[in-house]
Design an enzyme around this catalytic site. Structure first.
Site, PDB file in Angstrom:
ATOM      1  CB  CYS A  46      62.509  43.782  17.020  1.00 32.48           C
ATOM      2  SG  CYS A  46      60.796  44.136  17.831  1.00 32.48           S
ATOM      3  CB  CYS A  55      60.429  40.974  22.913  1.00 29.36           C
ATOM      4  SG  CYS A  55      59.817  39.564  21.955  1.00 29.36           S
ATOM      5  CB  CYS A 113      49.177  48.225  17.184  1.00 28.28           C
ATOM      6  SG  CYS A 113      50.551  47.124  16.435  1.00 28.28           S
ATOM      7  CB  CYS A 171      56.806  46.973  12.021  1.00 30.88           C
ATOM      8  SG  CYS A 171      54.631  46.746  11.359  1.00 30.88           S
ATOM      9  CD  GLU A 208      56.557  53.348  22.939  1.00 30.15           C
ATOM     10  OE1 GLU A 208      57.001  54.419  23.223  1.00 30.15           O
ATOM     11  OE2 GLU A 208      57.712  52.646  22.135  1.00 30.15           O
ATOM     12  CB  CYS A 229      64.244  39.533  16.008  1.00 29.75           C
ATOM     13  SG  CYS A 229      62.662  37.907  16.305  1.00 29.75           S
TER      14      CYS A 229
HETATM   15  N1  SAH Z   1      55.979  39.261  18.284  1.00 27.38           N
HETATM   16  C1  SAH Z   1      55.357  39.166  17.768  1.00 27.38           C
HETATM   17  C2  SAH Z   1      54.571  40.702  17.230  1.00 27.38           C
HETATM   18  C3  SAH Z   1      55.445  41.627  16.831  1.00 27.38           C
HETATM   19  S1  SAH Z   1      54.916  42.133  15.715  1.00 27.38           S
HETATM   20  C4  SAH Z   1      56.114  39.076  16.297  1.00 27.38           C
HETATM   21  O1  SAH Z   1      57.358  38.538  16.280  1.00 27.38           O
HETATM   22  O2  SAH Z   1      55.555  38.625  14.663  1.00 27.38           O
HETATM   23  C5  SAH Z   1      56.033  43.461  14.863  1.00 27.38           C
HETATM   24  C6  SAH Z   1      56.196  43.368  13.810  1.00 27.38           C
HETATM   25  O3  SAH Z   1      57.266  44.068  13.159  1.00 27.38           O
HETATM   26  C7  SAH Z   1      56.376  41.852  12.699  1.00 27.38           C
HETATM   27  O4  SAH Z   1      56.558  41.103  11.949  1.00 27.38           O
HETATM   28  C8  SAH Z   1      58.498  42.433  13.319  1.00 27.38           C
HETATM   29  O5  SAH Z   1      59.021  41.274  12.759  1.00 27.38           O
HETATM   30  C9  SAH Z   1      58.503  43.208  12.462  1.00 27.38           C
HETATM   31  N2  SAH Z   1      59.796  43.839  12.606  1.00 27.38           N
HETATM   32  C10 SAH Z   1      60.023  44.136  13.716  1.00 27.38           C
HETATM   33  N3  SAH Z   1      61.521  45.357  13.711  1.00 27.38           N
HETATM   34  C11 SAH Z   1      60.845  45.749  12.111  1.00 27.38           C
HETATM   35  C12 SAH Z   1      62.141  46.410  12.186  1.00 27.38           C
HETATM   36  N4  SAH Z   1      62.950  47.159  12.641  1.00 27.38           N
HETATM   37  N5  SAH Z   1      61.313  47.057  10.890  1.00 27.38           N
HETATM   38  C13 SAH Z   1      60.005  46.323  10.197  1.00 27.38           C
HETATM   39  N6  SAH Z   1      59.297  45.615  10.939  1.00 27.38           N
HETATM   40  C14 SAH Z   1      60.047  45.001  12.146  1.00 27.38           C
END
Ligand code: SAH
Length: 342
Positions: free
Chosen positions: A111, A104, A97, A330, A84, A108
């Site tokens: 996510c 991945c 974006c 995000c 996406e 985390c």
């Molecule tokens: N893998 C990279 C790129 C992902 S960016 C990274 O970790 O930075 C996406 C951003 O959204 C990251 O900062 C991630 O930690 C954050 N993110 C992930 N899940 C989220 C959620 N459920 N709510 C808000 N932010 C989230």
């Protein structure tokens, strides 16, 4: 594949096909315009047949538009992989974006992108295709591109796919290509320390964004497995190195998870570890992901904490949530056909 190539590489490729040099320019321009092979009208059929197997093809299997005008596409490549990408409209232009991997493997806890693990890396051309698609969709031309900014914040961990991401950064910022300045590109990472050094040493100057989410290793380990590999101290040293080399202010993302990392004490600790650094904190109230049990802090709480950080001398803002109703916010992107929330 052709979309993975720089202009110089396309010239070489066309030469090896024993075709006249001007075909290289035509082909590269058509790629930059995001055209499909069928849409390229100034190349003869015979030439197109020659290059057909080297041209990245994809299908847009979903295209959703949010109430706030954010758009999300699900893009399917020839092997069936789906990722996406999101288009965000700001006052100054359009930001795409992009996803950098199918799935991945960072794991985390909050996510959606990591739910099914990693399927594969995207190539440079596949990452670029996401930007080119939206630029074409918005009516961008060679003289006037419509997409002005790119963030590597979709599915995947960019620094876990370093070589392809580095090539993508070169392609998207190339003068003959979309020519998007590295200043207008943000790369977000969970903190793969050696690759941060490499990014600086390889001469990149994109905005580096660190997904921190906790001010101490103990807490960070409970939500981000990568914290077992690299400490916050090591991440911050790498950030200092990146800043020294590039002069670019570092951004830290901090998703607020209710009852986990959003109490006053934890935020005070965040301020103390960042103190004295040229940086900015982006607070994001956690967006909901159906499969995850974690709850986001309220926006009101987020603003309170931003105020607190500012008082403690740390520049901080609350990130606007865009596209939540189409699961385009995000942490909500994943590798399946996008759904629309009710
Ligand atoms: N893998 C990279 C790129 C992902 S960016 C990274 O970790 O930075 C996406 C951003 O959204 C990251 O900062 C991630 O930690 C954050 N993110 C992930 N899940 C989220 C959620 N459920 N709510 C808000 N932010 C989230």
């Amino acid at each position: 594949m052709i979309q993975d190539m720089t202009y110089a590489e396309v010239c070489e490729y066309v030469k090896n096909l024993n075709e006249p040099a001007y075909r290289a320019k035509q082909l590269f321009e058509a790629c930059t315009l995001g055209k499909t092979l069928e849409e390229i009208s100034n190349l003869p059929k015979i030439f197109k047949e020659k290059i057909e197997n080297d041209y990245i093809k994809f299908e847009i299997v979903a295209h959703l538009v949010s109430k706030d005008e954010t758009q999300k596409i699900a893009i399917k490549f020839e092997d069936g992989s789906i990722v996406e990408s999101v288009l965000l409209k700001y006052k100054y232009g359009y930001t795409v974006c992009v996803s950098t991997q199918v799935g991945c493997r960072m794991g985390c806890k909050f996510c959606a992108s990591t739910l099914n693990g990693l399927q594969r890396n995207l190539s440079a051309g596949e990452i670029l295709s996401q930007v080119l698609f939206f630029n074409k969709y918005l009516g961008g031309t060679l003289k006037e591109r419509k997409v002005t900014n790119v963030v590597l914040m979709g599915c995947g961990e960019p620094l876990d796919n370093y070589d392809n991401v580095a090539k993508f950064l070169r392609l998207v910022s190339a003068e003959e290509g979309l020519n998007i300045s590295q200043r207008n590109i943000s790369l977000s990472t969970c903190g793969i320390v050696p690759k941060i050094y490499q990014l600086a040493d390889d001469g990149f100057s994109v905005t580096l964004t660190i997904s921190l989410h906790a001010p101490n290793d103990e807490l960070r380990k409970t939500i981000m497995p990568i914290a077992n590999a690299y400490s916050i101290k090591e991440i911050l040293s790498a950030c200092d190195y990146y800043f020294d080399k590039t002069g670019r202010r570092i951004a830290f993302e901090y998703s607020l998870i209710s009852g986990k990392n959003d109490d006053d004490k934890t935020i005070e600790q965040l301020a103390s570890i960042l103190k004295g650094r040229s940086c900015h904190v982006n607070l994001i109230p956690l967006n909901s992901v159906k499969e995850k049990q974690l709850l986001g802090a309220t926006r009101k709480r987020a603003y309170q904490l931003a105020g607190k950080l500012e008082k403690l001398g740390i520049s901080a803002t609350v990130r606007r949530t865009m596209g939540e109703d189409i699961e385009g916010a995000c942490g909500q992107l994943r590798n399946r056909v996008g759904a629309k929330n009710d």
